[in-house]
Structure formats: C-alpha cells, structure tokens
Design a protein around this motif. Structure first.
Motif, short mmCIF file in Angstrom:
data_model
loop_
_atom_site.label_atom_id
_atom_site.label_comp_id
_atom_site.label_asym_id
_atom_site.label_seq_id
_atom_site.Cartn_x
_atom_site.Cartn_y
_atom_site.Cartn_z
N THR A 50 -37.20 -58.21 17.23
CA THR A 50 -38.28 -57.72 16.37
C THR A 50 -38.00 -56.29 15.92
OG1 THR A 50 -39.56 -56.94 18.29
CG2 THR A 50 -40.00 -59.17 17.49
N GLN A 51 -38.76 -55.86 14.94
CA GLN A 51 -38.59 -54.50 14.46
C GLN A 51 -39.32 -53.47 15.32
OE1 GLN A 51 -38.97 -53.92 10.11
NE2 GLN A 51 -39.11 -56.15 9.94
N TYR A 52 -40.40 -53.93 15.99
CA TYR A 52 -41.24 -52.97 16.70
C TYR A 52 -41.61 -53.47 18.09
CZ TYR A 52 -41.80 -51.64 11.83
OH TYR A 52 -41.54 -51.31 10.52
N GLY A 171 -41.50 -63.57 21.66
CA GLY A 171 -41.76 -62.22 21.17
C GLY A 171 -41.47 -62.10 19.70
N ASN A 172 -40.71 -63.09 19.18
CA ASN A 172 -40.34 -63.10 17.77
C ASN A 172 -40.57 -64.49 17.17
OD1 ASN A 172 -39.35 -62.06 15.32
ND2 ASN A 172 -37.24 -62.64 15.81
N LEU A 173 -41.57 -65.20 17.71
CA LEU A 173 -41.89 -66.55 17.25
C LEU A 173 -43.24 -66.62 16.54
CD1 LEU A 173 -40.68 -68.59 20.36
CD2 LEU A 173 -39.47 -68.28 18.19
N GLY A 174 -43.94 -65.50 16.47
CA GLY A 174 -45.24 -65.46 15.83
C GLY A 174 -45.42 -64.15 15.08
N ASP A 175 -46.66 -63.83 14.80
CA ASP A 175 -46.95 -62.56 14.11
C ASP A 175 -46.91 -61.38 15.07
OD1 ASP A 175 -47.77 -63.40 11.25
OD2 ASP A 175 -48.91 -64.77 12.52
N ALA A 176 -47.28 -61.62 16.30
CA ALA A 176 -47.24 -60.57 17.32
C ALA A 176 -47.24 -61.24 18.69
CB ALA A 176 -48.43 -59.62 17.19
N ASP A 192 -48.09 -52.17 37.18
CA ASP A 192 -48.51 -52.85 35.97
C ASP A 192 -47.81 -52.28 34.75
OD1 ASP A 192 -50.34 -54.96 36.55
OD2 ASP A 192 -51.84 -53.49 37.13
N GLY A 193 -47.58 -53.13 33.78
CA GLY A 193 -46.98 -52.69 32.53
C GLY A 193 -47.03 -53.82 31.53
N GLY A 194 -46.96 -53.48 30.25
CA GLY A 194 -46.98 -54.50 29.21
C GLY A 194 -46.43 -53.96 27.92
N ALA A 195 -46.35 -54.84 26.92
CA ALA A 195 -45.85 -54.42 25.61
C ALA A 195 -46.28 -55.41 24.55
CB ALA A 195 -44.33 -54.30 25.61
N VAL A 196 -46.33 -54.93 23.32
CA VAL A 196 -46.55 -55.75 22.13
C VAL A 196 -45.28 -55.71 21.30
CG1 VAL A 196 -47.83 -55.98 19.97
CG2 VAL A 196 -49.03 -55.30 22.09
N THR A 197 -44.81 -56.87 20.85
CA THR A 197 -43.70 -56.91 19.90
C THR A 197 -44.18 -57.54 18.60
OG1 THR A 197 -42.92 -59.05 20.77
CG2 THR A 197 -41.91 -57.06 21.67
N THR A 198 -43.63 -57.07 17.49
CA THR A 198 -44.06 -57.56 16.18
C THR A 198 -43.08 -57.08 15.12
OG1 THR A 198 -45.92 -57.62 14.61
CG2 THR A 198 -45.52 -55.53 15.74
N ASN A 199 -43.12 -57.73 13.96
CA ASN A 199 -42.40 -57.26 12.78
C ASN A 199 -43.36 -56.64 11.76
OD1 ASN A 199 -39.65 -58.12 13.45
ND2 ASN A 199 -40.47 -60.19 13.33
N ASP A 200 -44.61 -56.51 12.15
CA ASP A 200 -45.66 -55.98 11.27
C ASP A 200 -45.81 -54.48 11.51
OD1 ASP A 200 -48.13 -55.21 10.14
OD2 ASP A 200 -49.03 -57.18 10.49
#
Length: 362
Positions: A50-52, A171-176, A192-200
């Motif tokens: 993804t880009q982001y 992580g790269n199969l949807g919008d986010a 604890d930890g997390g992240a969001v991946t997206t191309n938006d």
C-alpha cells in the motif's frame, strides 16, 4: 507441558536486536510520533503493498478510526461476519453504525460472499471482511458486490499478517485495513499496537489527525479526535521483527501441513485452504463435536489449547438485542472449534506429541 502459545521463545530469538532497538529509543529520548514510527509505517506499507500506513494504539482503534474517517455513522449499515471476534463488531457499534451479521463459509470460516447480497439494503455503506485465523478472504465476489452497490471494503487483518489472495497481501485487498500487533499475533509487539493501511491519501491524512486528538499541528484541532498512537518502543520492536515475518509464516505453514497430513482422527474436522489464499496460520483450528472432552483430554496429556471463540457475538450480553437471532453455521462453529498449539518455535517433537495425542483420543 506444551503450552498453547509461549511468547518468551518467540521473542527470544530477536532479543539482541530488540534490546538494541529499545536502547536506541531511550538514547534518543523521543517516545511518540518520532523516527521509529515513521520508519515502521514506511516499511509496513511497502510490505503490504500500500501507499500509506498509520500506526495506532491497537487493532480495535484501527477499525474504529477507519469507519470514523469515512464519516459513517447512525443509520449506516456495515456487513460483517457473524462468527468474528467481537472487536470487529465493536468498531462498527462505536461509530453508531449498524452491524449486519452474515454467516461464514463452512470451508474457510470466512464471510460467505454467496450470503452477502441478500443482506444489502439502501442503508448499506460498507463490507467489513475478517481474514479469520490467518486465511485471506476470497475477495473476487466481494469486489464485484462492492462495485455494484458502491460500498467501501474494510479489512480486519488482525489475524492475517502476510496472508495473500491472488498475489496481493492482506492490507491491500480493500479500501482500508486495520491491523493488530497484539503480542500473540504473527507480527506482535511487546504490548498493544495497531495500524491502518490504505491507498487513500485523504483517509490516511485524516486518521493521522484523528489518532492525535484530531490535530496535525499541536494545539490546532481540526477534528474531535482521540488519543491512539503507536509508541516509539513498540514501533522499534515491530521494525526488528517485520523482516522475518515471511520466514516465520513459512514455518507456521510447515507445522500446519504436518498437522493436516498426520492428524487422522475420524471425529476431527481439519481446516481447509488452497494455494491461492496462502494461509499464514495465525491459529490452527480444528472442529470436534466432543470439543470439551477433547480439550480436557489434551490438557491431561500436557497439551494446551484455546477456544476461539466460545460464544458468538449475537449471543453475547453486550448485544442482547440479537440474542434471539439464529445463525446456525456460526453457532455450530463456536460449539466445536478448538485451537491447537501453533507458533514458529513449535519443535518437531512437540508437533508429534500433539498429533499422537489427538489420534489416540477415544
């Protein structure tokens, strides 16, 4: 005793590099939104394709912030698998949206695309897919439905780090996509930890503000945000472990293959997968009609197991309004599933003990 999951040896092989990474953070004296999270976000985005990537405090926040950043709220419906862990549903409810439960596919335990279209209404705004147990959802029909009805696709990738569908990683199969880095995950940190991946780009930028009190610039608050930041130490630890994720997943595949080839008990239903999906085996989940007896027997033999999950979301007190609903596939899955020991450090001897014990279950 073979524990269901022993995190000490999982992390011990990275110990020198983790020690150095933590020391680097301490020496720098900068603990939030610094060089470590910037570096990890870049590396994890590249890994997912993804880009982001935007680091947040945990996987639940990742999903919650995606829905919030899309502006979804009261009156909006989001399709979600009925047999998921409740966090997927909590993220929907936290935004005032309505979760619409969809039964899973018997073979994959993931949401069944064939049962989705009948659940779509004029209020439906998104589909939340969950890559349960480490197996990527079969997305082709879901992509078609999303296009047909103009729906967002949100991935819950908490259990699917590195899983692949048609050459693309989760992580790269949807919008986010929302990820969790809880210590027991395939890519886990030390808390604890997390992240969001997206191309938006716009979505990523908004989530960067929402995670930090709604602010891009200190004391200037564009949104009514929250405090949900992946800290520098956890980002540094994840950066150490990320380059080894594919190799660790491959070890899990080999253990899963050993289980699948050698467990030959007529009462045990083994998980199904295909090369197209490239399962990463976050969990190795079997089904047995005598689940409680099997679990007690394995405990007597010194083998730890877990139940993921004993109570389906629609039968939880938190969603009392759903308690009278019937989801027979989901309910049977929750009655029968049992997770066997699974991690990249499980030894051949331990694997054989698990197999031999199960095959002797009477």
């Amino acid at each position: 005793m073979i524990p269901f999951l022993d995190l000490k040896p999982v992390n011990e092989c990275y110990r020198p590099a983790i020690d150095e990474a933590i020391r680097r953070v301490l020496d720098r004296g900068w603990y939030l939104l610094g060089e470590e999270i910037t570096g990890f976000e870049k590396a994890f985005a590249e890994y997912c394709g993804t880009q982001y990537c935007v680091g947040v405090a945990n996987g639940l926040d990742a999903l919650t912030l995606i829905i919030r950043a899309y502006g979804l709220g009261a009156g909006d419906e989001i399709l979600v698998p009925a047999n998921t862990y409740i966090a997927s549903i909590l993220a929907i409810s936290a935004n005032g949206c309505t979760p619409v439960l969809v039964e899973p596919d018997w073979n994959t335990y993931n949401i069944d695309p064939e049962k989705m279209e009948e659940k779509i209404t004029p209020k439906t705004r998104a589909i939340l897919v969950v890559h349960l147990y480490g197996q990527a959802v079969e997305m082709a029909k879901i992509w078609a439905l999303a296009k047909k009805y103009d729906l967002k696709i949100i991935e819950d990738s908490a259990q699917g780090h590195g899983a692949v569908y048609q050459g693309r990683r989760t992580g790269n199969l949807g919008d986010a996509s929302g990820f969790s880095f809880y210590p027991g995950k395939n890519l886990g940190c030390l808390g604890d930890g997390g992240a969001v991946t997206t191309n938006d780009a716009a979505l990523a930028e908004k989530i960067r503000a929402l995670r930090n009190y709604g602010s891009h610039v200190k004391y200037h608050n564009q949104y009514r945000g929250t405090n949900s930041r992946l800290d520098e130490i956890q980002a540094a630890v994840l950066s150490v472990k990320l380059p080894y994720l594919d190799a660790d997943n491959q070890k899990r595949r080999e253990i899963a293959q050993f289980y699948r080839e050698n467990i030959r008990h007529p009462e045990i239903v083994l998980p199904k997968t295909s090369d197209e999906l490239q399962h990463v085996w976050h969990l190795f989940v079997v089904r047995c009609a005598r689940r409680e007896e099997l679990q007690a027997y394995l405990q007597e033999k010194g083998i730890g197991t877990q139940i993921h999950y004993p109570i389906p979301p629609h039968q939880q007190p938190a969603y009392a309004e759903w308690n009278a609903l019937s989801f027979p596939i989901t309910e049977q899955i929750h009655r029968e599933v049992l997770s066997l020991p699974m991690s990249q450090v499980l030894t051949p001897s331990q694997q054989e003990q698990v197999v031999n014990a199960i095959n002797r279950f009477v």
